[in-house]
Design a protein around this motif. Sequence first.
Motif, PDB file in Angstrom:
ATOM      1  N   LYS A  92      22.451  36.542  29.051  1.00 16.45           N
ATOM      2  CA  LYS A  92      23.807  37.238  30.247  1.00 16.45           C
ATOM      3  C   LYS A  92      23.995  37.477  31.562  1.00 16.45           C
ATOM      4  O   LYS A  92      22.643  38.460  32.032  1.00 16.45           O
ATOM      5  CB  LYS A  92      24.379  38.446  29.137  1.00 16.45           C
ATOM      6  CG  LYS A  92      24.939  37.662  27.860  1.00 16.45           C
ATOM      7  CD  LYS A  92      24.966  39.127  26.912  1.00 16.45           C
ATOM      8  CE  LYS A  92      25.225  39.067  25.502  1.00 16.45           C
ATOM      9  NZ  LYS A  92      26.311  38.200  25.239  1.00 16.45           N
ATOM     10  N   GLN A  93      24.951  38.081  32.299  1.00 12.13           N
ATOM     11  CA  GLN A  93      24.788  38.702  33.837  1.00 12.13           C
ATOM     12  C   GLN A  93      26.886  39.573  33.982  1.00 12.13           C
ATOM     13  O   GLN A  93      27.366  38.908  33.835  1.00 12.13           O
ATOM     14  CB  GLN A  93      25.131  37.606  35.168  1.00 12.13           C
ATOM     15  CG  GLN A  93      25.050  38.063  36.321  1.00 12.13           C
ATOM     16  CD  GLN A  93      23.756  39.320  35.778  1.00 12.13           C
ATOM     17  OE1 GLN A  93      22.466  38.799  36.112  1.00 12.13           O
ATOM     18  NE2 GLN A  93      23.803  39.934  36.835  1.00 12.13           N
ATOM     19  N   GLU A  94      26.277  40.389  34.106  1.00  9.27           N
ATOM     20  CA  GLU A  94      27.930  41.317  34.342  1.00  9.27           C
ATOM     21  C   GLU A  94      27.679  40.970  35.272  1.00  9.27           C
ATOM     22  O   GLU A  94      27.168  41.328  36.713  1.00  9.27           O
ATOM     23  CB  GLU A  94      27.391  42.765  33.493  1.00  9.27           C
ATOM     24  CG  GLU A  94      28.138  43.000  33.164  1.00  9.27           C
ATOM     25  CD  GLU A  94      28.655  44.605  33.024  1.00  9.27           C
ATOM     26  OE1 GLU A  94      29.252  44.982  31.672  1.00  9.27           O
ATOM     27  OE2 GLU A  94      28.304  45.406  33.887  1.00  9.27           O
ATOM     28  N   TYR A  95      28.650  41.490  36.238  1.00  7.09           N
ATOM     29  CA  TYR A  95      29.339  41.435  37.735  1.00  7.09           C
ATOM     30  C   TYR A  95      30.234  42.137  38.136  1.00  7.09           C
ATOM     31  O   TYR A  95      31.206  41.883  37.501  1.00  7.09           O
ATOM     32  CB  TYR A  95      29.639  40.159  38.453  1.00  7.09           C
ATOM     33  CG  TYR A  95      30.662  38.779  37.593  1.00  7.09           C
ATOM     34  CD1 TYR A  95      30.083  38.362  36.666  1.00  7.09           C
ATOM     35  CD2 TYR A  95      31.907  39.049  38.910  1.00  7.09           C
ATOM     36  CE1 TYR A  95      31.400  37.294  36.023  1.00  7.09           C
ATOM     37  CE2 TYR A  95      32.893  37.521  38.168  1.00  7.09           C
ATOM     38  CZ  TYR A  95      32.068  37.052  37.103  1.00  7.09           C
ATOM     39  OH  TYR A  95      33.272  36.585  36.221  1.00  7.09           O
ATOM     40  N   ALA A  96      31.077  42.593  38.748  1.00  5.96           N
ATOM     41  CA  ALA A  96      32.541  43.075  39.280  1.00  5.96           C
ATOM     42  C   ALA A  96      33.475  43.088  39.878  1.00  5.96           C
ATOM     43  O   ALA A  96      33.284  41.891  40.565  1.00  5.96           O
ATOM     44  CB  ALA A  96      31.384  44.508  40.119  1.00  5.96           C
ATOM     45  N   LEU A  97      34.060  43.235  39.053  1.00  7.72           N
ATOM     46  CA  LEU A  97      35.733  42.783  39.595  1.00  7.72           C
ATOM     47  C   LEU A  97      36.359  43.548  40.184  1.00  7.72           C
ATOM     48  O   LEU A  97      35.867  44.988  40.662  1.00  7.72           O
ATOM     49  CB  LEU A  97      36.584  42.476  38.302  1.00  7.72           C
ATOM     50  CG  LEU A  97      36.080  41.284  37.211  1.00  7.72           C
ATOM     51  CD1 LEU A  97      37.456  41.070  36.324  1.00  7.72           C
ATOM     52  CD2 LEU A  97      35.719  39.838  38.077  1.00  7.72           C
ATOM     53  N   GLU A  98      37.026  43.525  40.797  1.00 11.24           N
ATOM     54  CA  GLU A  98      38.089  44.807  41.744  1.00 11.24           C
ATOM     55  C   GLU A  98      38.353  45.460  41.103  1.00 11.24           C
ATOM     56  O   GLU A  98      37.845  47.253  41.618  1.00 11.24           O
ATOM     57  CB  GLU A  98      39.319  43.601  42.464  1.00 11.24           C
ATOM     58  CG  GLU A  98      40.774  44.968  43.262  1.00 11.24           C
ATOM     59  CD  GLU A  98      41.628  43.467  43.884  1.00 11.24           C
ATOM     60  OE1 GLU A  98      42.107  42.938  43.071  1.00 11.24           O
ATOM     61  OE2 GLU A  98      42.352  44.488  44.267  1.00 11.24           O
ATOM     62  N   TYR A  99      39.233  45.079  39.693  1.00 13.02           N
ATOM     63  CA  TYR A  99      38.665  46.994  38.869  1.00 13.02           C
ATOM     64  C   TYR A  99      37.989  46.348  37.293  1.00 13.02           C
ATOM     65  O   TYR A  99      38.429  45.191  36.607  1.00 13.02           O
ATOM     66  CB  TYR A  99      40.944  46.829  38.290  1.00 13.02           C
ATOM     67  CG  TYR A  99      41.576  47.247  39.454  1.00 13.02           C
ATOM     68  CD1 TYR A  99      41.504  48.709  39.959  1.00 13.02           C
ATOM     69  CD2 TYR A  99      42.248  46.605  39.845  1.00 13.02           C
ATOM     70  CE1 TYR A  99      42.601  48.741  40.826  1.00 13.02           C
ATOM     71  CE2 TYR A  99      43.652  46.532  41.136  1.00 13.02           C
ATOM     72  CZ  TYR A  99      43.266  47.098  41.732  1.00 13.02           C
ATOM     73  OH  TYR A  99      43.929  47.501  42.493  1.00 13.02           O
ATOM     74  N   GLY A 100      37.255  46.807  36.951  1.00 15.25           N
ATOM     75  CA  GLY A 100      36.298  46.928  35.821  1.00 15.25           C
ATOM     76  C   GLY A 100      35.133  45.540  36.218  1.00 15.25           C
ATOM     77  O   GLY A 100      35.336  45.480  37.061  1.00 15.25           O
ATOM     78  N   THR A 101      34.396  45.052  34.973  1.00 17.50           N
ATOM     79  CA  THR A 101      33.520  44.161  35.375  1.00 17.50           C
ATOM     80  C   THR A 101      33.973  42.360  34.570  1.00 17.50           C
ATOM     81  O   THR A 101      34.713  42.908  33.589  1.00 17.50           O
ATOM     82  CB  THR A 101      32.613  44.677  34.855  1.00 17.50           C
ATOM     83  OG1 THR A 101      32.573  44.576  33.725  1.00 17.50           O
ATOM     84  CG2 THR A 101      32.004  46.183  35.173  1.00 17.50           C
ATOM     85  N   ASP A 102      33.504  41.257  34.702  1.00 12.05           N
ATOM     86  CA  ASP A 102      33.419  40.610  33.419  1.00 12.05           C
ATOM     87  C   ASP A 102      32.022  40.656  33.845  1.00 12.05           C
ATOM     88  O   ASP A 102      30.914  40.877  34.195  1.00 12.05           O
ATOM     89  CB  ASP A 102      33.971  39.383  34.361  1.00 12.05           C
ATOM     90  CG  ASP A 102      34.889  38.448  33.597  1.00 12.05           C
ATOM     91  OD1 ASP A 102      34.305  38.477  32.229  1.00 12.05           O
ATOM     92  OD2 ASP A 102      35.460  37.469  34.456  1.00 12.05           O
TER      93      ASP A 102
END
Length: 173
Positions: A92-102
């Motif tokens: 898995k890889q988490e990444y930043a969004l404008e608000y929050g993460t995906d």
Amino acid sequence: MRLEDHLHLIRNVPDFPKPGILFKDITPMLAHGPALRACIDDMIDGTAGFKADVILGIESRGFLFAAPMAYATARGVILVRKPGKLPARVVKQEYALEYGTDTIEIHADAVRQGDRVVIIDDVLATGGTARAAADLVLKCGGTIAGYGFLGEIGFLEGRKRLTDAPVISLIRW
Ligand code: AMP
């Protein structure tokens, strides 16, 4: 006909999926046979110099380009998907969004050690998704051969996050 003759088939949809986003809707272009073929042919030509062993598509519109590119060049296609879609063991890889993460996932055995992987998606916006896909490849022991996009939203400067390998896009907005 060449890709330039079909650019009117990409539709701008304001405020989708949320206010302030101008969404580049490629579905009319996908539905037009000669336009679709021109896109695929130009993406194959544009990424040929990357000398990739395998083609990675990012869910879901990336699959529409990655699979025919792989088929036409007799290479394999590997999938980066949203969480919970891939059945076997994943990385898995988490990444930043404008608000929050995906989060995105890849099968742990999808990339072989040393594989040169080209990362394909329809639109390069902030580059967060493509960066996360590249980080998954690196975690699995692969190397990034390059990045290929149908189009690129220039002012968002997604390229700045993809400096580890060459980036091509056929259309610049
Ligand atoms: P990003 O991680 O910001 O580069 O966003 C890339 C992903 O979101 C791609 O899979 C695109 O399909 C989608 N995307 C982001 N912004 C747009 C946009 N304005 N129009 C169409 N697709 C977009």
